[in-house]
Design an enzyme around this catalytic site. Structure first.
Site, PDB file in Angstrom:
ATOM      1  N   ASP A  49       0.872  -1.176   0.000  1.00  0.00           N
ATOM      2  CA  ASP A  49       0.000   0.000   0.000  1.00  0.00           C
ATOM      3  C   ASP A  49       0.906   1.221   0.000  1.00  0.00           C
ATOM      4  O   ASP A  49       1.744   1.381   0.900  1.00  0.00           O
ATOM      5  CB  ASP A  49      -0.883   0.023   1.252  1.00  0.00           C
ATOM      6  CG  ASP A  49      -1.994  -1.017   1.174  1.00  0.00           C
ATOM      7  OD1 ASP A  49      -2.383  -1.381   0.057  1.00  0.00           O
ATOM      8  OD2 ASP A  49      -2.454  -1.471   2.239  1.00  0.00           O
TER       9      ASP A  49
ATOM     10  N   ASP B 298     -14.338  -4.930  -3.543  1.00  0.00           N
ATOM     11  CA  ASP B 298     -14.337  -4.928  -2.076  1.00  0.00           C
ATOM     12  C   ASP B 298     -15.724  -5.351  -1.623  1.00  0.00           C
ATOM     13  O   ASP B 298     -16.709  -4.664  -1.909  1.00  0.00           O
ATOM     14  CB  ASP B 298     -14.019  -3.527  -1.540  1.00  0.00           C
ATOM     15  CG  ASP B 298     -12.600  -3.087  -1.879  1.00  0.00           C
ATOM     16  OD1 ASP B 298     -11.766  -3.952  -2.204  1.00  0.00           O
ATOM     17  OD2 ASP B 298     -12.330  -1.874  -1.825  1.00  0.00           O
TER      18      ASP B 298
END
Lengths: 217, 257
Positions: B12, B131
């Site tokens: 990330d 997601d």
């Protein structure tokens, strides 16, 4: 032996990975171009390819890369490495995009893996064939030097090459079908996988290409 | 099956720096994505995923530069996602050296983006990231829906139907993250992983919740995932990529070594 490499650019996406990997593998100079004069000066030539075959063929023909590649292969003193769609474009015909005639440099077809693809135990196989698969070295070749038979290379494709002359095949993979992972003909070596993304084995193949004299012995 | 299941460490990245921390022995700069990608490459990771979580669109040039730097040194596939909204974003990332680009929220707002991206750049480089959260009660049959904004905003879109639709639009792969499990270290949400893996013919990457090596194996054997993605178990040096591969191999799973 010098290793000035021309990567044929017909505008279908990123060629930096190929160029970077060739530099990493020891190329003295790498140019990315479709200028016939520049390519004529190179010691060796890479014919890459990413994307849909119809768009690739349109750009190859528009930029005259078809004639360019044929001239390079005929010259016999420039070894050529074709990668992925670059390999597929060498055959006569591809099933992709509803059927596209390709360069016809190597006799044979490019087939779709097909829906409902299964392995020999009946397990469903996903398409694209994406990931690290074993390459069986079906024939010896200078580009396999120092690479263990059965080494894994990175594949990402939904269509697979079937040359009319099976003796051209120097490497195979199994994925529902036994497909052509690599073929060789005189100063040409063509691979379905991506050596520039295949870590140690891929870099070794590229470094072998950089010292290859363009003969199969 | 000879095709190896893939192990994918995920970085990330915010404004060019790896966040959530990385704790490798002997690493010079734990925040440098290039250094960390190089380390995973050396360990034998099968791919690297790079998620740009930079909030501001203006700072995204940093991402392109970072991708360029990684691609010059790392010769395994690189997937880049986060904030991809338009064909021009995809082109910039592919030109910088990404092999695949992952589209998440933009696919929900504009499903045709996936179709035009696959047609332009090839299905093989278009990953659709989903997601999901479970929206059914324990008594009901399991049902999962898409969420955006880090799992805070519901969309009402059912997950399996969405995966089918994205595959039909030309996605080459699905990256499925359970927002119920993400960060919990409780393991993948195997039910939805299995549902989607069986529903589509394209490869599926399972993500969200890995805390042990057994979780990686479960994602493959029970979830049916073609690849497993994890961040913290690798970043903090709890396990190396070779340890993960040894474990999967011992469970009878094909891996690349």
């Amino acid at each position: 032996m010098t290793s000035y490499v021309a990567v044929i650019d017909y505008g279908m996406g990123n060629l930096h990975s190929v160029a970077s990997a060739l530099e990493h593998a020891g190329a003295s100079r790498v140019v990315v171009s479709h200028d016939p004069d520049i390519i004529a000066q190179a010691d060796r030539v890479v014919f890459p390819g990413v994307g849909a075959i119809q768009d690739c063929m349109a750009e190859i023909n528009r930029l005259g890369c078809d004639q360019l590649l044929k001239a390079v292969l005929a010259s016999a003193n420039q070894p050529v490495l074709a990668i992925c769609v670059g390999m597929q474009a060498l055959l006569d015909h591809s099933e992709e995009n509803g059927g596209v005639d390709t360069l016809g440099i190597i006799s044979g077809r490019v087939n779709y893996f097909g829906a409902g693809l299964k392995d020999d135990q009946g397990q469903r196989l996903k398409v694209p064939h994406m990931g690290w698969n074993e390459v069986v070295q079906t024939k010896p070749h200078p580009l396999w030097a120092g690479i263990a038979d059965g080494s894994r290379f990175y594949f990402v494709h939904s269509y697979w090459v079937e040359p009319s002359d099976p003796s051209l095949m120097v490497g195979s993979f199994d994925y529902g079908v036994t497909g052509c992972a690599a073929l060789a003909n005189e100063n040409l070596f063509a691979v379905q996988f991506h050596p520039e993304k295949s870590h140690v084995a891929g870099l070794k193949l590229l470094s072998n290409f950089l010292t290859w004299d363009g003969t199969c012995s | 099956m000879p095709l190896a299941r893939r192990i994918i460490p995920c970085l990330d990245v915010d404004q060019g720096r790896v966040v959530k921390g990385v704790n490798f022995v002997g690493i010079r700069d734990a925040g440098d994505p290039v250094e960390i990608a190089r380390r995973y490459n050396e360990q034998g990771a099968d791919e690297i995923t790079f998620l740009d979580i930079t909030a501001s669109h203006e700072q995204r040039d940093t991402t392109v530069q970072t991708v360029e730097r990684i691609a010059r040194e790392v010769f395994i596939p690189l997937t880049v996602g986060g904030g991809v909204r338009a064909l021009s974003d995809i082109r910039a990332l592919l030109n910088a050296g990404a092999d695949k680009v992952s589209i998440n929220t933009a696919a929900i707002h504009n499903p045709d983006l996936v179709e035009s991206a696959a047609a332009r750049f090839g299905a093989q480089c278009i990953v659709v990231a989903m997601d999901v959260k479970r929206v059914s009660t324990d008594q009901e049959p399991p049902r999962y829906e898409l969420f955006t904004h880090g799992g805070r905003k519901p969309t009402g879109i059912e997950a399996v139907a969405w995966a089918r639709k994205m595959a039909a639009k030309g996605a080459g792969e699905i990256l499925l993250t359970s927002m119920d499990r993400d960060g919990t270290r409780d393991g993948f949400e195997l039910t939805v992983t299995r549902q989607i893996s069986e529903a589509v013919d394209i490869p599926l990457i399972a993500s969200g919740g890995v805390g042990t090596l057994a979780h990686l194996a479960d994602g493959i054997t029970e979830g049916g995932a073609d690849a497993v993605l994890a961040a913290s178990i690798f970043h903090f040096g709890e396990f190396t990529i070779p340890e993960a591969k040894d474990y999967l191999a011992a469970r009878g799973i094909e891996v690349r070594r």
